[in-house]
Design an enzyme around this catalytic site. Structure first.
Site, short mmCIF file in Angstrom:
data_model
loop_
_atom_site.label_atom_id
_atom_site.label_comp_id
_atom_site.label_asym_id
_atom_site.label_seq_id
_atom_site.Cartn_x
_atom_site.Cartn_y
_atom_site.Cartn_z
N GLY A 10 -3.47 -13.51 6.97
CA GLY A 10 -2.37 -13.10 6.35
C GLY A 10 -1.06 -13.73 6.93
O GLY A 10 -0.10 -13.01 6.77
N ALA A 86 -4.71 -8.64 3.31
CA ALA A 86 -5.56 -7.78 2.14
C ALA A 86 -4.81 -8.02 0.81
O ALA A 86 -3.96 -8.56 0.62
CB ALA A 86 -5.11 -6.45 2.85
N SER A 129 -1.96 1.62 6.34
CA SER A 129 -0.75 1.72 5.32
C SER A 129 -0.41 3.04 5.29
O SER A 129 -1.12 4.09 5.27
CB SER A 129 -1.08 1.01 4.21
OG SER A 129 0.06 1.56 2.98
N GLU A 131 0.08 4.47 2.59
CA GLU A 131 -0.69 4.78 1.12
C GLU A 131 -2.11 5.35 1.56
O GLU A 131 -2.70 6.15 0.66
CB GLU A 131 -1.14 3.48 0.38
CG GLU A 131 0.20 2.88 -0.25
CD GLU A 131 0.74 3.78 -1.49
OE1 GLU A 131 -0.16 4.39 -1.91
OE2 GLU A 131 1.92 3.60 -1.59
N TYR A 153 -6.44 0.93 -3.09
CA TYR A 153 -5.87 0.07 -1.89
C TYR A 153 -5.70 1.02 -0.98
O TYR A 153 -6.14 0.91 0.44
CB TYR A 153 -4.39 -0.39 -2.41
CG TYR A 153 -3.72 -0.80 -1.03
CD1 TYR A 153 -3.89 -1.93 -0.42
CD2 TYR A 153 -2.49 -0.10 -0.73
CE1 TYR A 153 -3.40 -2.49 0.76
CE2 TYR A 153 -1.85 -0.32 0.48
CZ TYR A 153 -2.24 -1.56 1.22
OH TYR A 153 -1.61 -2.07 2.28
N PHE A 192 6.38 -6.57 -5.68
CA PHE A 192 6.93 -5.29 -5.20
C PHE A 192 8.16 -4.74 -5.69
O PHE A 192 8.92 -5.42 -6.08
CB PHE A 192 6.82 -5.22 -3.69
CG PHE A 192 5.47 -5.37 -3.14
CD1 PHE A 192 4.78 -4.49 -2.73
CD2 PHE A 192 5.02 -6.76 -2.74
CE1 PHE A 192 3.32 -4.78 -2.20
CE2 PHE A 192 3.79 -7.04 -2.40
CZ PHE A 192 2.96 -5.96 -2.14
N THR A 194 10.57 -3.09 -4.76
CA THR A 194 11.99 -3.51 -4.10
C THR A 194 12.42 -4.87 -4.26
O THR A 194 13.73 -5.21 -4.54
CB THR A 194 11.90 -3.33 -2.37
OG1 THR A 194 10.48 -4.03 -2.01
CG2 THR A 194 11.64 -1.89 -2.23
N ARG A 221 10.31 6.97 -0.98
CA ARG A 221 9.56 6.31 0.23
C ARG A 221 10.19 6.06 1.27
O ARG A 221 11.60 6.08 1.40
CB ARG A 221 9.32 4.79 -0.54
CG ARG A 221 8.45 4.81 -1.64
CD ARG A 221 6.95 5.12 -1.23
NE ARG A 221 5.95 5.17 -2.28
CZ ARG A 221 5.73 5.94 -3.05
NH1 ARG A 221 6.41 7.11 -2.93
NH2 ARG A 221 4.76 5.94 -4.20
#
Length: 347
Positions: A10, A86, A129, A131, A153, A192, A194, A221
């Site tokens: 990544g 990912a 994450s 999440e 995810y 995303f 933001t 968040r």
């Protein structure tokens, strides 16, 4: 003395690019795994690392192909492996749960197996994450908070987290999990929320767009800057013992607050340009994510110090430049005046 070798999956993404820069400056021999298509289309796919391409080495491979990953790990013989790659956009994972779970879980398993078989001395970092916490029973969330993911995810990241922990416990691999809460920057992908906000604010200011459609404005968040979070990744792998750490700003802000700061920075009222779209609401959204970084502060000496306003303003400035406008004069709110460039905050 030979420089330490780092292998980053990544590397073309937001985190990978900041981490590569950081490691290059520390004298590492930096290697990155990329899809072959990225090498064939460098202008669009390698833009985040274009300025350091001559100082790093890229290797084509696929997270879906164990042989290709095995070949790269064998060739590099890394001292440190940072597994960041990912399928990471939550909304995409809802639309295509099967590919998200297959790619993320198998890719992590393949990387761990390759390291164990080929370079067992290497230290391994897995990008977890927030999440993973999902609809957590308590807030703020820490390393012992029960996991309750609400998306494919998040589920795939929980699996990767447990795979990493199992390789640490079963095979004595120096493998650590970084449970990173939302982290942003001007390099964040356009999909995303933001970056969707910052890019639309810039385009509206420049007369290139008129409206911005968003889903849930009342989601809260814990947002920080990716440039600081990669320092935490590296610091984890410098510890004598591997472990798991929550990395976060320790503050929560709503999407609505992000909007207000972003539009306010260019002198516009968000109420005149923003519309909510029911189609953009997630079927199982997470209301609040808030990280407790006490363990990282005590063990790693890592503490986040930027302000939320400085992050939002930096992202808007970046998009103003990207779309051809001049950034605003260096006005700063009192809240953002403390935000400084802390690229190597633990160096």
């Amino acid at each position: 003395m030979q420089p330490r070798k780092a292998l980053i999956t990544g590397i073309t993404g937001q985190d990978g690019s900041y981490l590569a820069e950081f490691l290059v400056e520390k004298g590492y021999d930096v290697h990155g795994i990329v899809r072959r298509v990225a090498l064939e289309d460098p202008e669009h796919r390698l833009w985040r690392i274009r300025h350091i391409l001559e100082r790093i080495k890229l290797h084509p491979a696929s997270l879906e192909s164990y042989p290709s990953l095995y070949k790269v790990v064998t060739a590099v013989q890394p001292d440190e492996v940072y597994h960041l790659a990912a399928q990471s956009f939550v909304s995409y994972s809802i639309e295509d749960e099967f590919s998200t779970i297959n790619t993320n879980i198998n890719g992590t398993h393949y990387m761990l197996s390759c390291v164990r078989e080929v370079s067992p001395h290497a230290r391994f970092y897995f990008a977890g994450s927030s999440e993973m916490f999902g609809e957590a029973p308590a807030s703020p969330q820490h390393e012992e908070t029960p996991l309750h993911p609400r998306s494919a995810y998040g589920i795939s990241k929980v699996a990767g987290y447990h795979l990493t922990r199992n390789y640490r416990e079963a095979y004595n691999l120096h493998a650590s999990n970084g449970i990173l809460f939302n982290h942003e920057s001007p390099r964040r992908g356009n999909e995303f929320v933001t970056r969707k906000i910052s890019s639309h604010v810039a385009r509206i200011k420049l007369g290139l767009a008129k409206r911005l459609s968003l889903g849930n404005l009342d989601a809260w968040r814990d947002w920080g800057h990716a440039q600081d979070y990669v320092v935490a990744m590296w610091t984890m792998l410098q510890q004598d013992k591997p472990d798991d750490y929550v990395i976060a700003s320790g503050e929560t802000h709503s999407v609505r607050e992000f909007l207000q700061i972003a539009f306010g920075y260019v002198g516009l009222d968000p109420d005149e340009y923003v519309a909510q779209d029911a189609a953009l609401f997630r079927p199982a959204d997470v209301t609040v994510l808030h990280g407790n970084t006490a363990k990282a502060a005590k063990t790693l000496g890592w503490k986040y110090a930027r302000t939320f306003a400085s992050l939002v303003e930096e992202m808007v400035e970046g998009d103003l430049r990207r779309y051809g406008g001049e950034p605003r004069p260096a006005h700063r709110t009192a809240a953002s005046s403390a935000g400084v460039d802390r690229f190597a905050s633990n160096d």
